[in-house]
Design an enzyme around this catalytic site. Structure first.
Site, PDB file in Angstrom:
ATOM      1  N   TYR A  70       0.824  -1.222   0.000  1.00 38.53           N
ATOM      2  CA  TYR A  70       0.000   0.000   0.000  1.00 38.53           C
ATOM      3  C   TYR A  70       0.847   1.256   0.000  1.00 38.53           C
ATOM      4  CZ  TYR A  70      -4.089  -2.807  -0.030  1.00 38.53           C
ATOM      5  OH  TYR A  70      -5.043  -3.689  -0.456  1.00 38.53           O
ATOM      6  N   ASN A 113     -12.123   2.518  -7.230  1.00 46.10           N
ATOM      7  CA  ASN A 113     -10.728   2.945  -7.095  1.00 46.10           C
ATOM      8  C   ASN A 113     -10.500   3.628  -5.751  1.00 46.10           C
ATOM      9  OD1 ASN A 113     -10.373   1.997  -9.693  1.00 46.10           O
ATOM     10  ND2 ASN A 113     -10.648   4.002 -10.642  1.00 46.10           N
ATOM     11  N   ASP A 115      -7.581   5.513  -5.330  1.00 51.09           N
ATOM     12  CA  ASP A 115      -6.463   6.444  -5.572  1.00 51.09           C
ATOM     13  C   ASP A 115      -6.836   7.912  -5.346  1.00 51.09           C
ATOM     14  OD1 ASP A 115      -6.972   5.614  -9.059  1.00 51.09           O
ATOM     15  OD2 ASP A 115      -7.918   7.221  -7.930  1.00 51.09           O
ATOM     16  N   HIS A 146     -14.768   1.395  -2.128  1.00 48.70           N
ATOM     17  CA  HIS A 146     -13.711   0.523  -1.594  1.00 48.70           C
ATOM     18  C   HIS A 146     -12.714   1.300  -0.746  1.00 48.70           C
ATOM     19  CE1 HIS A 146     -14.568  -2.847  -4.727  1.00 48.70           C
ATOM     20  NE2 HIS A 146     -15.430  -2.821  -3.734  1.00 48.70           N
ATOM     21  N   CYS A 154      -6.983   2.765  12.774  1.00 46.21           N
ATOM     22  CA  CYS A 154      -6.367   1.990  13.854  1.00 46.21           C
ATOM     23  C   CYS A 154      -6.785   0.524  13.693  1.00 46.21           C
ATOM     24  CB  CYS A 154      -6.852   2.508  15.206  1.00 46.21           C
ATOM     25  SG  CYS A 154      -6.062   1.636  16.564  1.00 46.21           S
ATOM     26  N   CYS A 159     -10.018   1.222  19.405  1.00 45.58           N
ATOM     27  CA  CYS A 159      -9.840   2.694  19.364  1.00 45.58           C
ATOM     28  C   CYS A 159     -10.614   3.358  18.235  1.00 45.58           C
ATOM     29  CB  CYS A 159      -8.337   2.934  19.273  1.00 45.58           C
ATOM     30  SG  CYS A 159      -7.821   4.341  18.328  1.00 45.58           S
ATOM     31  N   CYS A 201      -3.572   5.910  19.720  1.00 44.31           N
ATOM     32  CA  CYS A 201      -3.279   4.918  20.778  1.00 44.31           C
ATOM     33  C   CYS A 201      -1.966   4.180  20.553  1.00 44.31           C
ATOM     34  CB  CYS A 201      -4.428   3.911  20.889  1.00 44.31           C
ATOM     35  SG  CYS A 201      -4.419   2.698  19.551  1.00 44.31           S
ATOM     36  N   SER A 238     -13.059  -4.683 -15.006  1.00 42.67           N
ATOM     37  CA  SER A 238     -13.210  -6.057 -15.517  1.00 42.67           C
ATOM     38  C   SER A 238     -14.531  -6.646 -15.045  1.00 42.67           C
ATOM     39  CB  SER A 238     -12.048  -6.917 -15.023  1.00 42.67           C
ATOM     40  OG  SER A 238     -11.994  -6.898 -13.599  1.00 42.67           O
ATOM     41  N   CYS A 280     -10.588   4.864 -22.299  1.00 43.33           N
ATOM     42  CA  CYS A 280     -11.690   5.735 -21.830  1.00 43.33           C
ATOM     43  C   CYS A 280     -11.273   7.203 -21.778  1.00 43.33           C
ATOM     44  CB  CYS A 280     -12.232   5.269 -20.489  1.00 43.33           C
ATOM     45  SG  CYS A 280     -11.040   5.300 -19.140  1.00 43.33           S
TER      46      CYS A 280
HETATM   47  C1  BV8 Z   1     -18.050  -8.285   0.319  1.00 42.76           C
HETATM   48  C2  BV8 Z   1      -9.681  -2.175  -2.596  1.00 42.76           C
HETATM   49  C3  BV8 Z   1     -19.756  -8.813   1.900  1.00 42.76           C
HETATM   50  C4  BV8 Z   1      -8.361  -2.659  -2.052  1.00 42.76           C
HETATM   51  C5  BV8 Z   1     -10.684  -4.062  -3.755  1.00 42.76           C
HETATM   52  C6  BV8 Z   1     -21.177 -11.732  -4.389  1.00 42.76           C
HETATM   53  C7  BV8 Z   1     -21.704 -10.679  -3.630  1.00 42.76           C
HETATM   54  C8  BV8 Z   1     -20.901 -10.020  -2.699  1.00 42.76           C
HETATM   55  C9  BV8 Z   1     -19.580 -10.418  -2.511  1.00 42.76           C
HETATM   56  C10 BV8 Z   1     -19.045 -11.462  -3.252  1.00 42.76           C
HETATM   57  C11 BV8 Z   1     -19.846 -12.118  -4.197  1.00 42.76           C
HETATM   58  N1  BV8 Z   1     -19.073 -13.073  -4.794  1.00 42.76           N
HETATM   59  C12 BV8 Z   1     -17.821 -13.048  -4.262  1.00 42.76           C
HETATM   60  C13 BV8 Z   1     -17.763 -12.104  -3.305  1.00 42.76           C
HETATM   61  C14 BV8 Z   1     -16.600 -11.821  -2.482  1.00 42.76           C
HETATM   62  C15 BV8 Z   1     -15.665 -10.773  -3.058  1.00 42.76           C
HETATM   63  C16 BV8 Z   1     -15.456 -10.893  -4.534  1.00 42.76           C
HETATM   64  O1  BV8 Z   1     -16.122 -10.233  -5.319  1.00 42.76           O
HETATM   65  N2  BV8 Z   1     -14.512 -11.751  -4.910  1.00 42.76           N
HETATM   66  C17 BV8 Z   1     -14.166 -11.885  -6.300  1.00 42.76           C
HETATM   67  C18 BV8 Z   1     -12.679 -12.212  -6.414  1.00 42.76           C
HETATM   68  C19 BV8 Z   1     -15.045 -12.952  -6.915  1.00 42.76           C
HETATM   69  N3  BV8 Z   1     -16.155  -9.447  -2.736  1.00 42.76           N
HETATM   70  C20 BV8 Z   1     -15.807  -8.907  -1.539  1.00 42.76           C
HETATM   71  O2  BV8 Z   1     -15.139  -9.478  -0.702  1.00 42.76           O
HETATM   72  C21 BV8 Z   1     -16.360  -7.519  -1.265  1.00 42.76           C
HETATM   73  N4  BV8 Z   1     -17.024  -7.503   0.025  1.00 42.76           N
HETATM   74  O3  BV8 Z   1     -18.422  -9.146  -0.439  1.00 42.76           O
HETATM   75  O4  BV8 Z   1     -18.656  -8.012   1.552  1.00 42.76           O
HETATM   76  C22 BV8 Z   1     -20.981  -8.456   1.134  1.00 42.76           C
HETATM   77  C23 BV8 Z   1     -21.938  -9.441   0.920  1.00 42.76           C
HETATM   78  C24 BV8 Z   1     -23.082  -9.138   0.202  1.00 42.76           C
HETATM   79  C25 BV8 Z   1     -23.293  -7.861  -0.289  1.00 42.76           C
HETATM   80  C26 BV8 Z   1     -22.335  -6.895  -0.074  1.00 42.76           C
HETATM   81  C27 BV8 Z   1     -21.177  -7.192   0.637  1.00 42.76           C
HETATM   82  C28 BV8 Z   1     -15.241  -6.494  -1.136  1.00 42.76           C
HETATM   83  C29 BV8 Z   1     -14.420  -6.444  -2.397  1.00 42.76           C
HETATM   84  C30 BV8 Z   1     -13.456  -5.254  -2.333  1.00 42.76           C
HETATM   85  C31 BV8 Z   1     -12.017  -5.713  -2.534  1.00 42.76           C
HETATM   86  N5  BV8 Z   1     -11.167  -4.520  -2.632  1.00 42.76           N
HETATM   87  N6  BV8 Z   1      -9.991  -2.917  -3.812  1.00 42.76           N
HETATM   88  C32 BV8 Z   1      -7.231  -2.334  -3.004  1.00 42.76           C
HETATM   89  O5  BV8 Z   1      -7.422  -1.598  -3.985  1.00 42.76           O
HETATM   90  O6  BV8 Z   1      -6.124  -2.835  -2.732  1.00 42.76           O
HETATM   91  S1  BV8 Z   1     -10.933  -4.929  -5.189  1.00 42.76           S
HETATM   92  C33 BV8 Z   1     -10.140  -4.218  -6.535  1.00 42.76           C
HETATM   93  O7  BV8 Z   1     -10.286  -5.123  -7.648  1.00 42.76           O
HETATM   94  C34 BV8 Z   1     -10.801  -2.960  -7.080  1.00 42.76           C
HETATM   95  O8  BV8 Z   1     -11.232  -2.092  -6.069  1.00 42.76           O
HETATM   96  C35 BV8 Z   1     -11.937  -3.442  -7.922  1.00 42.76           C
HETATM   97  O9  BV8 Z   1     -13.108  -3.545  -7.163  1.00 42.76           O
HETATM   98  C36 BV8 Z   1     -11.540  -4.846  -8.251  1.00 42.76           C
HETATM   99  C37 BV8 Z   1     -11.614  -5.086  -9.723  1.00 42.76           C
HETATM  100  O10 BV8 Z   1     -10.639  -4.400 -10.332  1.00 42.76           O
HETATM  101  P1  BV8 Z   1     -10.965  -3.429 -11.575  1.00 42.76           P
HETATM  102  O11 BV8 Z   1     -11.144  -2.084 -11.008  1.00 42.76           O
HETATM  103  O12 BV8 Z   1     -12.046  -3.945 -12.450  1.00 42.76           O
HETATM  104  O13 BV8 Z   1      -9.576  -3.530 -12.294  1.00 42.76           O
HETATM  105  P2  BV8 Z   1      -9.048  -4.728 -13.228  1.00 42.76           P
HETATM  106  O14 BV8 Z   1      -7.568  -4.611 -13.295  1.00 42.76           O
HETATM  107  O15 BV8 Z   1      -9.663  -6.025 -12.810  1.00 42.76           O
HETATM  108  O16 BV8 Z   1      -9.667  -4.370 -14.645  1.00 42.76           O
HETATM  109  C38 BV8 Z   1      -9.291  -3.142 -15.256  1.00 42.76           C
HETATM  110  C39 BV8 Z   1     -10.186  -2.991 -16.460  1.00 42.76           C
HETATM  111  O17 BV8 Z   1      -9.888  -1.740 -17.083  1.00 42.76           O
HETATM  112  C40 BV8 Z   1      -9.961  -4.057 -17.515  1.00 42.76           C
HETATM  113  O18 BV8 Z   1     -11.217  -4.511 -17.976  1.00 42.76           O
HETATM  114  C41 BV8 Z   1      -9.180  -3.324 -18.635  1.00 42.76           C
HETATM  115  O19 BV8 Z   1      -9.515  -3.832 -19.914  1.00 42.76           O
HETATM  116  C42 BV8 Z   1      -9.714  -1.932 -18.469  1.00 42.76           C
HETATM  117  N7  BV8 Z   1      -8.801  -0.866 -18.924  1.00 42.76           N
HETATM  118  C43 BV8 Z   1      -7.462  -0.795 -18.761  1.00 42.76           C
HETATM  119  N8  BV8 Z   1      -7.016   0.398 -19.267  1.00 42.76           N
HETATM  120  C44 BV8 Z   1      -8.116   1.070 -19.740  1.00 42.76           C
HETATM  121  C45 BV8 Z   1      -9.250   0.265 -19.518  1.00 42.76           C
HETATM  122  N9  BV8 Z   1     -10.497   0.644 -19.873  1.00 42.76           N
HETATM  123  C46 BV8 Z   1     -10.623   1.845 -20.482  1.00 42.76           C
HETATM  124  N10 BV8 Z   1      -9.586   2.678 -20.720  1.00 42.76           N
HETATM  125  C47 BV8 Z   1      -8.323   2.329 -20.367  1.00 42.76           C
HETATM  126  N11 BV8 Z   1      -7.302   3.171 -20.616  1.00 42.76           N
HETATM  127 ZN    ZN Z   2      -5.763   3.567  17.893  1.00 46.08          ZN
END
Ligand code: BV8
Ligand code: ZN
Length: 289
Positions: A70, A113, A115, A146, A154, A159, A201, A238, A280
């Site tokens: 991070y 995102n 960022d 996210h 913390c 805390c 803390c 994606s 985009c």
């Molecule tokens: C949760 C922060 C309980 C940290 C991230 C069903 C319902 C609910 C949950 C789940 C479910 N099935 C599975 C789950 C669990 C899990 C999940 O989804 N797992 C996946 C692997 C299957 N989800 C969770 O755990 C979530 N919480 O479920 O809580 C709950 C239950 C019910 C209802 C609600 C909640 C929490 C998930 C959050 C994880 N944190 N980020 C950090 O950043 O380090 S995830 C991270 O990857 C991103 O934040 C984003 O969300 C995710 C996907 O990434 P993308 O942004 O799509 O990026 P990627 O590289 O994959 O793709 C880039 C795209 O851009 C490509 O398509 C490419 O072609 C395109 N591109 C590239 N350049 C360009 C472009 N397009 C246009 N122009 C360009 N120039």
């Molecule tokens: Zn603390």
């Protein structure tokens, strides 16, 4: 599949007849700003295992590795500038600009995102013009579902201290590790005492992002907005992480329209009414222009 030239007037006609517009953004929105995506070539998850770094278990297991990951992303984001796609969305967020294309519509950007670039673009857009008093809206312009790289929490569980901290480096112990991390190596031996501490803390602090298995932020608001949306604009994701990946399908099922802006084909885009293939930062300013 090339993007037909007729797509822009057709898409803008749909903008004109939409009342509640949502944008769902992912890492592709910030790619042109030099922020690596997760899954594409050079993507972060290619070098690092997301499930070992972006989870509470991974942090508990080895906070040093997770903090290096991070810290590298904080430093990258601090050097980055928002791009033309962020700016196009930010302008579209301002009602007196949006209403020329989509009269009377509401709009919220839901970004995956962390960022902070969309928020910076919005601040710049709002500061660049006097806001007509008639523009008081009760709907948020942006929801960072996210979390944010520069929120520091913390990790003690008792805390609850949260602070916005964009200092570079966040602590001495991480200073200079970003070069190694960008090369794909992490040093597992930074002592936990040298990692960021809670300023209240003194316990170990953690990045204020939502990890896998954690509840995304603003979910109640998002669920309300998804229910009433009649147009979903999906940008640079994606569509593989839930619940964000399911919003466009929900809006489509409710009779709304979906537009996808992506460099290449992505999960579920066969159901899109409009598919803008290309960077985009080029396609979005033209479509929202
Ligand atoms: C949760 C922060 C309980 C940290 C991230 C069903 C319902 C609910 C949950 C789940 C479910 N099935 C599975 C789950 C669990 C899990 C999940 O989804 N797992 C996946 C692997 C299957 N989800 C969770 O755990 C979530 N919480 O479920 O809580 C709950 C239950 C019910 C209802 C609600 C909640 C929490 C998930 C959050 C994880 N944190 N980020 C950090 O950043 O380090 S995830 C991270 O990857 C991103 O934040 C984003 O969300 C995710 C996907 O990434 P993308 O942004 O799509 O990026 P990627 O590289 O994959 O793709 C880039 C795209 O851009 C490509 O398509 C490419 O072609 C395109 N591109 C590239 N350049 C360009 C472009 N397009 C246009 N122009 C360009 N120039
Ligand atoms: Zn603390």
């Amino acid at each position: 599949m090339a993007t037909p030239p007729t797509i822009i007037p057709a898409f803008q006609a749909t903008l004109g007849s939409s009342s509640h517009i949502l944008a769902i953004a992912g890492a592709g929105l910030s790619a042109a700003s030099g922020i690596p995506t997760f899954r594409g070539h050079g993507g972060m998850w290619r070098k690092y295992d997301a499930m070992s770094l972006a989870t509470p278990e991974g942090f508990h297991e080895n906070p040093s590795l997770v903090w290096q990951f991070y810290h590298y992303r904080r430093e990258t984001a601090l050097k980055a500038r928002f791009n033309a796609a962020h700016a196009a969305i930010a302008s579209f967020s301002l009602p007196w600009i949006r209403h020329t294309l989509a009269p009377g519509s509401t709009f919220t950007l839901i970004t995956q995102n962390v960022d902070g670039l969309s928020a910076r673009a919005l601040e710049t857009a709002e500061a660049s013009m006097t806001i007509p008093e008639s523009s008081t809206e009760d709907q948020p312009r942006i929801l960072e579902m996210h979390g944010r790289l520069f929120d520091v929490l913390c990790s003690s569980g008792s805390c609850q201290h949260v602070e916005y901290n964009a200092t570079s480096p966040i602590c001495e112990g991480l200073d200079g590790t970003e070069e190694m991390v960008s090369g794909g190596t992490l040093d597992p031996d930074i002592p936990v005492e040298s990692l960021p501490r809670c300023s209240k803390c003194g316990s170990l602090a953690r990045p204020g992002v939502v990890w896998f298995g954690e509840m995304p932020q603003h979910l109640d608001t998002i669920d309300q907005l998804v229910k009433r949306a009649d147009l979903c604009i999906v940008i640079g994701t994606s569509s593989t992480v839930y619940p964000a990946a399911g919003y466009a399908r929900k809006i489509k099922r409710n009779g709304g329209k979906v537009a996808v802006f992506n460099l290449e084909r992505s999960e579920g885009d066969e159901a899109a009414d409009y598919l803008f293939l290309g960077p985009c930062e080029d396609t979005l300013p033209r479509a929202l222009g």
